[in-house]
Design an enzyme around this catalytic site. Structure first.
Site, PDB file in Angstrom:
ATOM      1  CB  CYS A  42     -33.977  21.297 -34.283  1.00 14.58           C
ATOM      2  SG  CYS A  42     -33.455  19.589 -34.312  1.00 14.58           S
TER       3      CYS A  42
ATOM      4  CG  HIS B 284     -32.467  22.781 -37.807  1.00 13.91           C
ATOM      5  ND1 HIS B 284     -31.380  22.592 -36.984  1.00 13.91           N
ATOM      6  CD2 HIS B 284     -33.023  21.555 -37.989  1.00 13.91           C
ATOM      7  CE1 HIS B 284     -31.291  21.310 -36.684  1.00 13.91           C
ATOM      8  NE2 HIS B 284     -32.271  20.667 -37.279  1.00 13.91           N
TER       9      HIS B 284
ATOM     10  CG  ASN C  87     -29.376  18.171 -37.371  1.00 14.68           C
ATOM     11  OD1 ASN C  87     -29.386  18.963 -36.428  1.00 14.68           O
ATOM     12  ND2 ASN C  87     -30.485  17.647 -37.875  1.00 14.68           N
TER      13      ASN C  87
HETATM   14  O1  UT7 Z   1     -33.043  17.928 -36.953  1.00 11.57           O
HETATM   15  C1  UT7 Z   1     -33.937  16.931 -37.301  1.00 11.57           C
HETATM   16  C2  UT7 Z   1     -34.415  17.190 -38.636  1.00 11.57           C
HETATM   17  N1  UT7 Z   1     -33.945  16.162 -39.529  1.00 11.57           N
HETATM   18  C3  UT7 Z   1     -33.982  16.375 -40.819  1.00 11.57           C
HETATM   19  O2  UT7 Z   1     -34.326  17.446 -41.247  1.00 11.57           O
HETATM   20  C4  UT7 Z   1     -33.635  15.235 -41.751  1.00 11.57           C
HETATM   21  C5  UT7 Z   1     -34.553  15.285 -42.943  1.00 11.57           C
HETATM   22  N2  UT7 Z   1     -34.374  14.189 -43.857  1.00 11.57           N
HETATM   23  C6  UT7 Z   1     -33.291  14.098 -44.667  1.00 11.57           C
HETATM   24  O3  UT7 Z   1     -32.409  14.934 -44.603  1.00 11.57           O
HETATM   25  C7  UT7 Z   1     -33.238  12.977 -45.676  1.00 11.57           C
HETATM   26  O4  UT7 Z   1     -34.495  12.345 -45.760  1.00 11.57           O
HETATM   27  C8  UT7 Z   1     -32.143  11.916 -45.362  1.00 11.57           C
HETATM   28  C9  UT7 Z   1     -30.760  12.525 -45.556  1.00 11.57           C
HETATM   29  C10 UT7 Z   1     -32.299  11.425 -43.948  1.00 11.57           C
HETATM   30  C11 UT7 Z   1     -32.290  10.741 -46.323  1.00 11.57           C
HETATM   31  O5  UT7 Z   1     -32.190  11.207 -47.659  1.00 11.57           O
HETATM   32  P1  UT7 Z   1     -33.223  10.674 -48.752  1.00 11.57           P
HETATM   33  O6  UT7 Z   1     -32.842  11.264 -50.040  1.00 11.57           O
HETATM   34  O7  UT7 Z   1     -34.600  10.960 -48.231  1.00 11.57           O
HETATM   35  O8  UT7 Z   1     -32.899   9.119 -48.760  1.00 11.57           O
HETATM   36  P2  UT7 Z   1     -33.920   7.896 -48.674  1.00 11.57           P
HETATM   37  O9  UT7 Z   1     -34.432   7.741 -47.289  1.00 11.57           O
HETATM   38  O10 UT7 Z   1     -34.922   8.028 -49.792  1.00 11.57           O
HETATM   39  O11 UT7 Z   1     -32.985   6.691 -49.023  1.00 11.57           O
HETATM   40  C12 UT7 Z   1     -32.503   6.520 -50.347  1.00 11.57           C
HETATM   41  C13 UT7 Z   1     -31.662   5.262 -50.387  1.00 11.57           C
HETATM   42  C14 UT7 Z   1     -32.334   4.063 -49.716  1.00 11.57           C
HETATM   43  O12 UT7 Z   1     -31.973   2.909 -50.471  1.00 11.57           O
HETATM   44  P3  UT7 Z   1     -32.999   2.275 -51.526  1.00 11.57           P
HETATM   45  O13 UT7 Z   1     -34.231   1.937 -50.731  1.00 11.57           O
HETATM   46  O14 UT7 Z   1     -33.250   3.340 -52.546  1.00 11.57           O
HETATM   47  O15 UT7 Z   1     -32.257   1.081 -52.045  1.00 11.57           O
HETATM   48  C15 UT7 Z   1     -31.684   3.998 -48.373  1.00 11.57           C
HETATM   49  O16 UT7 Z   1     -31.678   2.698 -47.846  1.00 11.57           O
HETATM   50  O17 UT7 Z   1     -30.435   5.482 -49.650  1.00 11.57           O
HETATM   51  C16 UT7 Z   1     -30.284   4.439 -48.678  1.00 11.57           C
HETATM   52  N3  UT7 Z   1     -29.587   5.019 -47.537  1.00 11.57           N
HETATM   53  C17 UT7 Z   1     -28.259   5.104 -47.459  1.00 11.57           C
HETATM   54  N4  UT7 Z   1     -27.283   4.708 -48.288  1.00 11.57           N
HETATM   55  C18 UT7 Z   1     -26.021   4.974 -47.925  1.00 11.57           C
HETATM   56  C19 UT7 Z   1     -30.127   5.580 -46.425  1.00 11.57           C
HETATM   57  N5  UT7 Z   1     -29.152   6.027 -45.624  1.00 11.57           N
HETATM   58  C20 UT7 Z   1     -27.988   5.746 -46.242  1.00 11.57           C
HETATM   59  C21 UT7 Z   1     -26.647   5.982 -45.900  1.00 11.57           C
HETATM   60  N6  UT7 Z   1     -25.701   5.573 -46.772  1.00 11.57           N
HETATM   61  N7  UT7 Z   1     -26.282   6.591 -44.764  1.00 11.57           N
END
Ligand code: UT7
Length: 342
Positions: A125, A267, A297
């Site tokens: 990116c 970004h 993104n």
């Molecule tokens: O350009 C590339 C660079 N990319 C980035 O910068 C992305 C960086 N990362 C992020 O922005 C975040 O980590 C995410 C948005 C991808 C995820 O957010 P998070 O707050 O880190 O969520 P998480 O991975 O801790 O997931 C929390 C919960 C999980 O459920 P449990 O285990 O707590 O029951 C996930 O399974 O949210 C669940 N989950 C979702 N629920 C609904 C994960 N994706 C989704 C979804 N909808 N799309």
């Protein structure tokens, strides 16, 4: 010495300018409500965790080079230049039209430029700072006068629509800078660029299949190896750390403090990442341009699209310092210090 003299000190280097900037987003909108029909997610989860409400999706027959060419044509129009003025084309992308020839070669044809060197650049990116650095270096050593540094990605082609953690994040788009060693009529001056790569993070954001490491087979297709893989939590932490450090480094190059920067163009990965950087740097969050709500993104293109948005809304005043800052697979980081001429 006043502030402006300090940041203009390029240690004897030839000055570099941006004569024109253009960006392009495809027309088709994919909303969070649309995504609710594809994976187990909700508008509420996506907006709270990322700030994204909708993103733009390219048509099936609209390739990365088409997005790039649209942005390039706008940059040329902004600079009041034609394709005959282009001396080289650089396309930063992780979603090249094909493994070869370069996407830049297809762009050359689509914008009607002839015979200039064309090359692709892979910086995740961080296509904007990497592209500006490469273009600046080529311009400084000659014989080039105007180089198109384009960042374009059709990320939805490498998005796994069964993976709810990643598929809600991405959209398609492109941004193009006509970078020049000629200052007449220029819109921006490129003051300083910092770029880096931390290869300890190659395993938190990658696409395993299709290269020499894992050539395409029935098995790789079945195992979904041709889609982007991401450890979201780790990437989130590294993004905040990496972009913060890149900003500190580019400010050091310019001998300024971050509060002298009018706008940051980070970004656009996640609204929470932007807020965390603002908080960490003790800066007002409104100085961090945010378009993620309606663009998602867009990978390498996102910084340029955010800058173009600020220009079109008349938010900049002559002399303002603007700092695009990025983070991406590699793990690449980069930041630039640009002065808006107007
Ligand atoms: O350009 C590339 C660079 N990319 C980035 O910068 C992305 C960086 N990362 C992020 O922005 C975040 O980590 C995410 C948005 C991808 C995820 O957010 P998070 O707050 O880190 O969520 P998480 O991975 O801790 O997931 C929390 C919960 C999980 O459920 P449990 O285990 O707590 O029951 C996930 O399974 O949210 C669940 N989950 C979702 N629920 C609904 C994960 N994706 C989704 C979804 N909808 N799309």
């Amino acid at each position: 010495m006043n502030e402006n003299e300090l940041i203009s000190d390029r240690r004897g280097k030839k000055p570099i300018f941006v004569r024109g900037l253009g960006s392009y987003l495809p027309e088709r909108i994919l909303s969070n409500a649309d995504l609710e029909k594809i994976v187990a997610t909700s508008d509420e989860w996506i907006t709270t965790r990322t700030g994204i409400r909708e993103r733009r999706i390219a048509e099936e027959n609209q390739y990365t080079s088409d997005l790039a060419a649209e942005a390039a044509k706008k940059a040329l129009a902004d600079a009041q230049c034609g394709p005959e003025d282009v001396d080289a084309i650089i396309v930063a992308t992780v979603t090249a039209d094909m493994a070869f020839p370069s996407t830049a070669a297809f762009v050359q044809k689509k914008i009607g430029a002839r015979n200039c060197p064309c090359m692709d650049l892979e910086a995740g990116c961080s296509g904007v700072p990497y592209g500006l650095e490469l273009a600046s270096a080529l311009l400084r050593q000659g014989p080039y006068r105007n180089i198109l540094a384009i960042s374009a990605d059709k990320l939805t082609t490498i998005t796994d629509w069964q993976d709810r953690l990643t598929c809600v994040l991405f959209g398609d788009g492109a941004a193009a800078f006509l970078v020049s060693c000629e200052g007449v009529g220029a819109k921006w001056e490129v003051l300083h660029i910092y770029i880096a790569n931390d290869s300890d993070g190659t395993d938190i954001l990658y696409l395993p299949g299709g290269g020499s490491h894992m050539p395409a087979t029935e098995e790789t297709v079945k195992n979904r190896m041709h889609f982007l893989k991401m450890n979201g939590k780790e990437v989130f932490k590294e993004a905040i750390k990496g972009m913060g450090l890149a900003l500190e480094n580019v400010c050091a190059l310019g001998n300024i403090t971050p509060d002298q920067i009018r706008f940051f163009a980070p970004h656009q990965a996640n609204k929470r990442i932007l807020s965390a950087i603002a908080e960490h740097m003790n800066l007002p969050p409104e100085r961090f341009l945010s378009i993620v709500e309606w663009s998602g993104n867009t990978s390498s293109a996102s910084l340029g699209i955010a800058m173009d948005h600020a220009v079109h809304h008349g938010w900049l005043r002559p002399g303002d310092l603007v700092a695009p800052v990025s983070f991406g697979a590699g793990l690449t980081t980069g930041a630039c210090l640009l002065r808006w001429i107007g």
